[in-house]
Design a protein around this motif. Structure first.
Motif, mmCIF file in Angstrom:
data_model
loop_
_atom_site.group_PDB
_atom_site.id
_atom_site.type_symbol
_atom_site.label_atom_id
_atom_site.label_comp_id
_atom_site.label_asym_id
_atom_site.label_seq_id
_atom_site.Cartn_x
_atom_site.Cartn_y
_atom_site.Cartn_z
ATOM 1 N N THR A 55 2.308 -10.890 14.034
ATOM 2 C CA THR A 55 2.595 -10.119 12.816
ATOM 3 C C THR A 55 3.230 -11.000 11.757
ATOM 4 O OG1 THR A 55 2.884 -8.101 14.126
ATOM 5 C CG2 THR A 55 3.838 -8.120 11.914
ATOM 6 N N TRP A 56 4.186 -11.832 12.163
ATOM 7 C CA TRP A 56 4.853 -12.713 11.205
ATOM 8 C C TRP A 56 3.861 -13.669 10.549
ATOM 9 C CZ3 TRP A 56 5.332 -18.092 11.319
ATOM 10 C CH2 TRP A 56 6.233 -18.643 10.393
ATOM 11 N N ARG A 57 2.904 -14.138 11.318
ATOM 12 C CA ARG A 57 1.985 -15.166 10.797
ATOM 13 C C ARG A 57 0.918 -14.602 9.873
ATOM 14 N NH1 ARG A 57 -2.500 -18.452 12.466
ATOM 15 N NH2 ARG A 57 -2.169 -20.575 11.693
ATOM 16 N N TRP A 58 0.446 -13.376 10.123
ATOM 17 C CA TRP A 58 -0.718 -12.878 9.409
ATOM 18 C C TRP A 58 -0.416 -11.799 8.367
ATOM 19 C CZ3 TRP A 58 -5.251 -15.255 9.562
ATOM 20 C CH2 TRP A 58 -5.503 -16.122 10.626
ATOM 21 N N THR A 59 0.812 -11.327 8.286
ATOM 22 C CA THR A 59 1.125 -10.260 7.334
ATOM 23 C C THR A 59 0.909 -10.713 5.897
ATOM 24 O OG1 THR A 59 2.696 -9.206 8.839
ATOM 25 C CG2 THR A 59 2.928 -8.709 6.497
ATOM 26 N N GLY A 60 1.413 -11.886 5.556
ATOM 27 C CA GLY A 60 1.280 -12.373 4.184
ATOM 28 C C GLY A 60 -0.168 -12.617 3.788
ATOM 29 N N TYR A 61 -0.959 -13.112 4.712
ATOM 30 C CA TYR A 61 -2.383 -13.351 4.444
ATOM 31 C C TYR A 61 -3.088 -12.040 4.086
ATOM 32 C CZ TYR A 61 -7.256 -14.587 5.420
ATOM 33 O OH TYR A 61 -8.614 -14.763 5.334
ATOM 34 N N ASN A 62 -2.862 -10.999 4.887
ATOM 35 C CA ASN A 62 -3.483 -9.704 4.602
ATOM 36 C C ASN A 62 -2.909 -9.074 3.339
ATOM 37 O OD1 ASN A 62 -5.371 -9.288 6.844
ATOM 38 N ND2 ASN A 62 -3.566 -9.311 8.132
ATOM 39 N N ALA A 63 -1.636 -9.353 3.068
ATOM 40 C CA ALA A 63 -1.027 -8.810 1.846
ATOM 41 C C ALA A 63 -1.721 -9.348 0.594
ATOM 42 C CB ALA A 63 0.464 -9.148 1.806
ATOM 43 N N LEU A 64 -2.086 -10.625 0.597
ATOM 44 C CA LEU A 64 -2.777 -11.192 -0.563
ATOM 45 C C LEU A 64 -4.192 -10.632 -0.697
ATOM 46 C CD1 LEU A 64 -1.673 -14.925 -0.725
ATOM 47 C CD2 LEU A 64 -0.795 -12.950 -1.960
ATOM 48 N N ILE A 65 -4.845 -10.330 0.433
ATOM 49 C CA ILE A 65 -6.158 -9.686 0.365
ATOM 50 C C ILE A 65 -6.027 -8.294 -0.260
ATOM 51 C CG2 ILE A 65 -8.053 -8.764 1.751
ATOM 52 C CD1 ILE A 65 -7.675 -11.032 3.685
ATOM 53 N N TYR A 66 -5.026 -7.540 0.174
ATOM 54 C CA TYR A 66 -4.798 -6.212 -0.402
ATOM 55 C C TYR A 66 -4.422 -6.315 -1.884
ATOM 56 C CZ TYR A 66 -4.777 -4.183 4.289
ATOM 57 O OH TYR A 66 -5.127 -3.757 5.539
ATOM 58 N N LEU A 67 -3.628 -7.325 -2.222
ATOM 59 C CA LEU A 67 -3.215 -7.496 -3.613
ATOM 60 C C LEU A 67 -4.417 -7.749 -4.513
ATOM 61 C CD1 LEU A 67 -0.991 -7.810 -5.742
ATOM 62 C CD2 LEU A 67 -0.832 -10.229 -5.089
ATOM 63 N N ALA A 68 -5.346 -8.593 -4.060
ATOM 64 C CA ALA A 68 -6.557 -8.852 -4.850
ATOM 65 C C ALA A 68 -7.362 -7.571 -5.043
ATOM 66 C CB ALA A 68 -7.406 -9.917 -4.163
ATOM 67 N N ALA A 69 -7.432 -6.743 -4.008
ATOM 68 C CA ALA A 69 -8.162 -5.476 -4.128
ATOM 69 C C ALA A 69 -7.432 -4.510 -5.058
ATOM 70 C CB ALA A 69 -8.344 -4.849 -2.753
ATOM 71 N N MET A 70 -6.103 -4.482 -4.991
ATOM 72 C CA MET A 70 -5.340 -3.580 -5.852
ATOM 73 C C MET A 70 -5.469 -3.945 -7.324
ATOM 74 S SD MET A 70 -1.796 -3.062 -3.693
ATOM 75 C CE MET A 70 -1.802 -2.279 -2.079
ATOM 76 N N GLN A 71 -5.558 -5.236 -7.610
ATOM 77 C CA GLN A 71 -5.667 -5.653 -9.007
ATOM 78 C C GLN A 71 -7.029 -5.328 -9.597
ATOM 79 O OE1 GLN A 71 -4.508 -9.800 -8.930
ATOM 80 N NE2 GLN A 71 -2.365 -9.286 -9.284
ATOM 81 N N ALA A 72 -7.999 -5.014 -8.738
ATOM 82 C CA ALA A 72 -9.322 -4.615 -9.225
ATOM 83 C C ALA A 72 -9.420 -3.115 -9.474
ATOM 84 C CB ALA A 72 -10.397 -5.044 -8.222
ATOM 85 N N VAL A 73 -8.378 -2.361 -9.132
ATOM 86 C CA VAL A 73 -8.391 -0.910 -9.363
ATOM 87 C C VAL A 73 -8.197 -0.661 -10.861
ATOM 88 C CG1 VAL A 73 -7.274 1.287 -8.829
ATOM 89 C CG2 VAL A 73 -7.462 -0.485 -7.070
#
Length: 316
Positions: free
Chosen positions: A178-196
């Motif tokens: 969880t510690w290693r991959w949370t930030g990676y997935n957060a940036l993927i979600y952030l890119a999707a949120m900025q396209a809303v």
């Protein structure tokens, strides 16, 4: 009506070469990829399937066994234990990981001071070596002198046997993932949120929706395909989990602890192939993992098609 004569001589040769260039050039550019894939992807896959149908020992010849390796897996308690551990560790790491990633992405989507710094900072765990991160967490979760048990002792709790007990060990490994991959997935979600589209948020705000309601009713539905993508990718990663449990267990990491309490399918495959030398059984485990991944991909495809049909319905 007269028709133009076909080109002859050099003109005809140039025309032929031109047409050949148009048709063949794309395949020439694609050829290195397909050759590399055939050598390092397709051939090992087919060869592993062939090995799974034989009894193969290290340094020995192959003996045809048909589906015997798969039947032995079906009756092996070690295989079912590894399969159950793979799913439980995957669930313990994937669910909190993606929920925390959604929350981080939602915060980073606002205009915060030092927003660029925080976006880079959340990627630091992903850029850290698996070996380095796991060894640090192994010290933190050490039963005798680890910081976690020291903090629990100050709070009045008894020390936890993180390495030798089943659920504490799986929770510790899940914390590392969880510690290693949370930030990676957060940036993927952030890119999707900025396209809303911002119009959706403005309309929701005019209707009196709070930020939490906008997040639940606007953001989540808008990035649903991205959420599904991260769920599938994280599940595939959890199915192939290898480095974290092996390094966390130290000298007994390959066997998943002294009682196989956190042995995953990848660890069992490695143990069968390179410790006991049963390459046929290891290949059978590899193909079972492949079938699990194909099943996960099939479920994703069904869910995606179901969502597309629902969107295309009149009045939806």
């Amino acid at each position: 009506m007269a028709t133009a004569a076909p080109p002859s001589g050099r003109a005809g040769l140039r025309s032929t070469l031109y047409r050949l260039d148009l048709k063949a050039t794309p395949y020439v550019f694609l050829a290195p990829f397909f050759l590399t894939f055939a050598a390092f992807g397709l051939f090992p896959l087919v060869y592993t399937g062939w090995l799974s149908l034989h009894r193969v020992e290290l340094g020995g010849s192959a003996q045809w066994k048909g589906l015997e390796n798969y039947r032995s897996l079906a009756t092996s308690e070690f295989f079912w234990n590894a399969l159950a551990n793979t799913f439980t560790i995957g669930a313990l790491s994937t669910v909190p990981q993606l929920l925390m990633a959604l929350g981080l992405a939602h915060l980073l989507n606002y205009r915060l001071r030092g927003r660029s710094f925080f976006r880079v900072a959340v990627l630091a765990p992903y850029a850290t070596s698996i070996a380095a991160a796991t060894l640090v967490f192994a010290q933190l979760f050490n039963t005798d002198y680890g910081l976690i048990n020291s903090a629990l002792g100050l709070a009045g709790f008894d020390p936890v046997a993180w390495e030798s007990s089943k659920w504490p060990a799986q929770i510790a490994i899940s914390v590392i993932v969880t510690w290693r991959w949370t930030g990676y997935n957060a940036l993927i979600y952030l890119a999707a949120m900025q396209a809303v589209p911002q119009d959706l948020y403005e309309a929701a705000a005019l209707d009196g929706a709070s930020r939490l309601r906008q997040f639940l009713s606007v953001t989540i539905p808008s990035i649903r395909p991205t959420i599904l993508f991260t769920i599938v990718v994280s599940t595939i990663g959890a199915t192939q989990l290898f480095g974290e449990p092996m390094l966390f267990g130290g000298s007994v990491g390959i066997s998943g602890g002294s009682g196989n309490q956190f042995q995953t399918l990848s660890l069992l495959m490695y143990e069968k192939g390179w410790v006991t030398g049963a390459l046929g059984q290891a290949s059978a485990i590899a193909w079972v993992m492949l079938l699990l991944l194909l099943l996960i991909g099939g479920v994703q495809l069904l869910i995606t098609r179901s969502n597309d049909k629902r969107k295309n319905k009149p009045g939806s």
